[in-house]
Motif scaffolding. Structure first.
Motif, PDB file in Angstrom:
ATOM      1  N   SER A   1      -6.193  43.106  38.182  1.00  0.00           N
ATOM      2  CA  SER A   1      -5.674  44.244  38.945  1.00  0.00           C
ATOM      3  C   SER A   1      -6.681  45.377  38.876  1.00  0.00           C
ATOM      4  O   SER A   1      -7.567  45.378  38.018  1.00  0.00           O
ATOM      5  CB  SER A   1      -4.345  44.721  38.332  1.00  0.00           C
ATOM      6  OG  SER A   1      -4.516  44.971  36.944  1.00  0.00           O
TER       7      SER A   1
ATOM      8  N   GLY B   1       3.599  41.205  42.352  1.00  0.00           N
ATOM      9  CA  GLY B   1       2.624  40.122  42.461  1.00  0.00           C
ATOM     10  C   GLY B   1       3.347  38.881  42.014  1.00  0.00           C
ATOM     11  O   GLY B   1       4.451  38.954  41.492  1.00  0.00           O
TER      12      GLY B   1
ATOM     13  N   PHE C   1      -4.460  38.975  42.589  1.00  0.00           N
ATOM     14  CA  PHE C   1      -4.406  40.240  41.848  1.00  0.00           C
ATOM     15  C   PHE C   1      -3.009  40.811  41.966  1.00  0.00           C
ATOM     16  O   PHE C   1      -2.220  40.418  42.822  1.00  0.00           O
ATOM     17  CB  PHE C   1      -5.441  41.240  42.367  1.00  0.00           C
ATOM     18  CG  PHE C   1      -5.270  41.567  43.823  1.00  0.00           C
ATOM     19  CD1 PHE C   1      -4.410  42.568  44.228  1.00  0.00           C
ATOM     20  CD2 PHE C   1      -5.969  40.840  44.785  1.00  0.00           C
ATOM     21  CE1 PHE C   1      -4.235  42.859  45.572  1.00  0.00           C
ATOM     22  CE2 PHE C   1      -5.792  41.129  46.136  1.00  0.00           C
ATOM     23  CZ  PHE C   1      -4.924  42.127  46.526  1.00  0.00           C
ATOM     24  N   TYR C   2      -2.700  41.726  41.074  1.00  0.00           N
ATOM     25  CA  TYR C   2      -1.364  42.306  40.987  1.00  0.00           C
ATOM     26  C   TYR C   2      -1.453  43.815  41.197  1.00  0.00           C
ATOM     27  O   TYR C   2      -2.499  44.429  41.001  1.00  0.00           O
ATOM     28  CB  TYR C   2      -0.770  42.039  39.600  1.00  0.00           C
ATOM     29  CG  TYR C   2      -0.461  40.590  39.296  1.00  0.00           C
ATOM     30  CD1 TYR C   2      -1.474  39.634  39.250  1.00  0.00           C
ATOM     31  CD2 TYR C   2       0.839  40.176  39.036  1.00  0.00           C
ATOM     32  CE1 TYR C   2      -1.205  38.307  38.960  1.00  0.00           C
ATOM     33  CE2 TYR C   2       1.129  38.847  38.739  1.00  0.00           C
ATOM     34  CZ  TYR C   2       0.104  37.930  38.709  1.00  0.00           C
ATOM     35  OH  TYR C   2       0.391  36.612  38.416  1.00  0.00           O
ATOM     36  N   GLU C   3      -0.302  44.374  41.563  1.00  0.00           N
ATOM     37  CA  GLU C   3      -0.137  45.830  41.522  1.00  0.00           C
ATOM     38  C   GLU C   3       0.529  46.129  40.190  1.00  0.00           C
ATOM     39  O   GLU C   3       1.635  45.645  39.934  1.00  0.00           O
ATOM     40  CB  GLU C   3       0.779  46.302  42.658  1.00  0.00           C
ATOM     41  CG  GLU C   3       0.213  46.115  44.041  1.00  0.00           C
ATOM     42  CD  GLU C   3      -0.917  47.087  44.329  1.00  0.00           C
ATOM     43  OE1 GLU C   3      -0.823  48.238  43.867  1.00  0.00           O
ATOM     44  OE2 GLU C   3      -1.889  46.667  44.981  1.00  0.00           O
ATOM     45  N   VAL C   4      -0.138  46.895  39.357  1.00  0.00           N
ATOM     46  CA  VAL C   4       0.373  47.073  38.001  1.00  0.00           C
ATOM     47  C   VAL C   4       0.502  48.541  37.649  1.00  0.00           C
ATOM     48  O   VAL C   4      -0.405  49.339  37.897  1.00  0.00           O
ATOM     49  CB  VAL C   4      -0.566  46.407  36.969  1.00  0.00           C
ATOM     50  CG1 VAL C   4      -0.081  46.663  35.550  1.00  0.00           C
ATOM     51  CG2 VAL C   4      -0.664  44.908  37.218  1.00  0.00           C
TER      52      VAL C   4
ATOM     53  N   THR D   1      -5.777  48.127  37.892  1.00  0.00           N
ATOM     54  CA  THR D   1      -5.378  48.722  36.610  1.00  0.00           C
ATOM     55  C   THR D   1      -6.201  48.135  35.468  1.00  0.00           C
ATOM     56  O   THR D   1      -6.644  48.847  34.564  1.00  0.00           O
ATOM     57  CB  THR D   1      -3.881  48.457  36.357  1.00  0.00           C
ATOM     58  OG1 THR D   1      -3.162  48.885  37.509  1.00  0.00           O
ATOM     59  CG2 THR D   1      -3.373  49.168  35.135  1.00  0.00           C
TER      60      THR D   1
ATOM     61  N   SER E   1       5.195  45.549  37.419  1.00  0.00           N
ATOM     62  CA  SER E   1       4.167  44.784  38.110  1.00  0.00           C
ATOM     63  C   SER E   1       4.750  44.106  39.341  1.00  0.00           C
ATOM     64  O   SER E   1       5.870  43.612  39.319  1.00  0.00           O
ATOM     65  CB  SER E   1       3.604  43.735  37.148  1.00  0.00           C
ATOM     66  OG  SER E   1       2.917  42.732  37.848  1.00  0.00           O
TER      67      SER E   1
END
Lengths: 462, 96
Positions: free
Chosen positions: A68, A117, A123-126, A70, A115
């Motif tokens: 991420s 995703g 990838f993730y939004e964290v 992040t 989180s």
């Protein structure tokens, strides 16, 4: 290989090596482009948050975050403070994370507050949270980065790298030259950025060289090709052999004139897959050999030496009793003195192989220990076996790898297979768990009573 | 890197699944078996994320149209049985 000038925790290197460059230059593309000015701002914000939490130069942090923005900003912020970052794969179980934290004793853990995703997301939004660990210790070594070789139970190794080690690896990529993406180009990375290939070969080298790092929205063939098509710049794919197989299976890929090549780390792909890929895309397909301990070691970026590889500039490799050894001034292992892993300036890779005396070309012929690679992730079968055999309800167990990880289990009186599976799933990460289970009455043993791991013998015990 | 999460306990095949479901299950197993040079018998019940990425591509090629599943549907596709169910829900084979 000499580690170069030791600048262990001097935070200046982050600005000089990684964050320098024109503010308007896009350096990352996750869901949206991030330019250098924005990245510098985001890193400064994270730095302030970590400072406010109490992190200081020489301190220690564990990052337990999925891939991420992040993750990237926190890692750079930790380094910019002059502290040490330990990376924990987000796929580890809570049990494994706790074991690792006990071993590493960081002062802070940056983990996931919230989180989004999910399946197949690259990838993730964290939203992160910083947790203080009472009793955590500041860094006792000059390492900027600590990674665990595999898992956290049994004799897994903590591998430390100084800032100068990382800079030396980045410079090695530059020195390899042709076949490595150049400034103004793009890398579409399919390799995990918490492991060395995606971290240094993708993220850190990209930041250094002015190469845009792009992560696809999803890890599907279509989404990967869409990510390539999204920009006009010359583009290199970076992944593991699975990604070659996946892309080679696309019957009629779109025309992608910007796609110049693909480089994979890990084991060699099968010849027919290699040929199918080259036929579909008409681009170079390169192979890299590396280890967490020192990053990229040898390459064959144009498939010119296949299946052999050529040591990267500055890397010295020798075969010692059939095992590849690499010159490395200092042991990379933190708190471990094991002469079978490093001795007298040589890293013992545990990879079987040979070195051609005339050309220096290297052949890697597989592991000499119980480590296997599952989709680019290292799994130590002995760790899984050890954990499984220690569970209640299990009398004995053998874990082997054929086309997948397989477990042969002798259940204790009253033990149930599903209970054993549930207990194991609490202890080891999903990618390490056996895919096939065989409950057997007894396990084959040698005349001296040792467990047999030969699969043809084991399958006879079913 | 992709996720490789999957449950420890694969769901079991319903005892009295209709014949069409069995056919569809066989089709899914055949598609999964093309990854890693396996026979359908060698395909485990659990589906990891590499296999899922592989399967989605096979489904798209087989049916000649995109597989537009949301995260929730993908997250449920962790066993062969669940894959058969989700594919049917989305109109790819099975009894839907």
């Amino acid at each position: 290989m000499a580690a170069g000038i030791d600048i262990p925790t001097d935070p200046e290197w982050v600005d000089e090596v990684l964050l320098a460059g024109p503010g308007g230059q896009v350096c990352l593309v996750l869901d949206a482009p991030v330019d250098r000015a924005s990245l510098r701002t985001l890193v400064a914000e994270r730095q302030q948050a970590l400072h406010d939490a109490g992190l200081r130069a020489g301190g220690s942090v564990a990052l337990c975050l999925p891939p991420s923005l992040t993750f990237i900003t926190n890692l750079l912020a930790v380094w910019r403070i002059g502290a040490r970052a330990a990376l924990l794969d987000h796929r580890l179980t809570a049990f494994e994370v706790e074991q690792a934290l006990e071993r590493l004793a960081p002062q802070f853990v940056v983990g996931v507050e919230k989180s989004s995703g999910g399946a197949l997301r690259a990838f993730y939004e964290v939203q992160e949270k910083i947790v203080v660990r009472p009793g955590g210790q500041p860094s006792e070594t000059s390492h900027a980065l600590v990674q665990l070789s595999s898992g956290s139970t049994g004799p897994s190794k903590s591998i430390g790298r100084t800032a100068s080690d990382l800079i030396a690896e980045i410079e090695r990529y530059k020195a390899i030259g042709e076949g490595v993406p150049q400034g103004g180009e793009r890398i579409v990375s399919l390799a995990s950025m918490v492991h060395v290939l995606g971290l240094v070969g993708g993220l850190l080298y990209g930041l250094r060289a002015g190469v845009q790092l792009v992560l696809p929205g999803r890890m599907t063939a279509d989404a990967i090709l869409e990510a390539v098509a999204a920009g006009p710049e010359p583009t290199t794919l970076l992944g593991v052999p699975f990604h070659i197989e996946l892309l080679a299976a696309v019957a009629a890929p779109p025309r992608l004139p910007q796609l110049t090549g693909m480089t994979t780390g890990g084991e060699l792909v099968r010849a027919q897959v290699h040929d199918a890929f080259a036929d579909r895309y008409g681009i170079r397909l390169g192979n890299m050999y590396g280890m967490t301990e020192l990053g990229v070691i040898a390459t064959d970026l144009f498939g010119a030496h296949r299946p052999a590889i050529l040591p990267a500039p500055g890397i010295e490799i020798r075969a010692d009793d059939g095992e590849l050894h690499i010159a490395m001034e200092n042991s990379p292992y933190v708190g471990l003195v094991d002469p079978t892993r490093w001795s007298d300036g040589w890293l013992h890779t545990k990879d079987a192989g040979s070195v051609e005396p005339d050309t220096g070309l290297v052949r890697v012929r597989g592991r000499r220990d119980s480590q296997v690679s599952i989709g680019g992730l290292k799994v130590d079968l002995s760790e899984v076996e050890h954990t499984l055999a220690g569970l209640p309800g299990v009398e004995a167990a053998v874990v082997v790898y054929g086309k997948a990880i397989e477990a042969y289990v002798v259940l204790a009186a009253g033990g149930q297979l599903d209970g054993v599976q549930a207990a194991l799933s609490e202890r080891v990460a999903a990618y390490k768990r056996p895919r096939a289970w065989h409950a057997v009455d007894q396990l084959p043993r040698t005349a001296t009573g040792k467990l047999v791991r030969d699969q043809s013998v084991l399958s006879g015990a079913r | 890197m992709t996720d490789l999460e999957r449950p420890a306990h694969p769901a079991t095949e319903p005892a009295a699944a209709p014949a069409a479901d069995h056919r569809h299950r066989d089709e899914v197993l055949a598609m999964l078996a093309t990854y890693g040079e396996r026979t359908p018998d060698e395909v485990p019940e659990t589906v990891d994320s590499l296999e899922l990425a592989w399967l989605i591509h096979q489904v798209e090629q087989h049916y000649g149209r995109p597989f537009d599943a949301d995260d929730d549907a993908l997250a449920r596709m962790t066993t062969v049985t669940a894959v058969v169910r989700v594919l049917a829900e989305l109109g790819f084979g099975g009894t839907g």
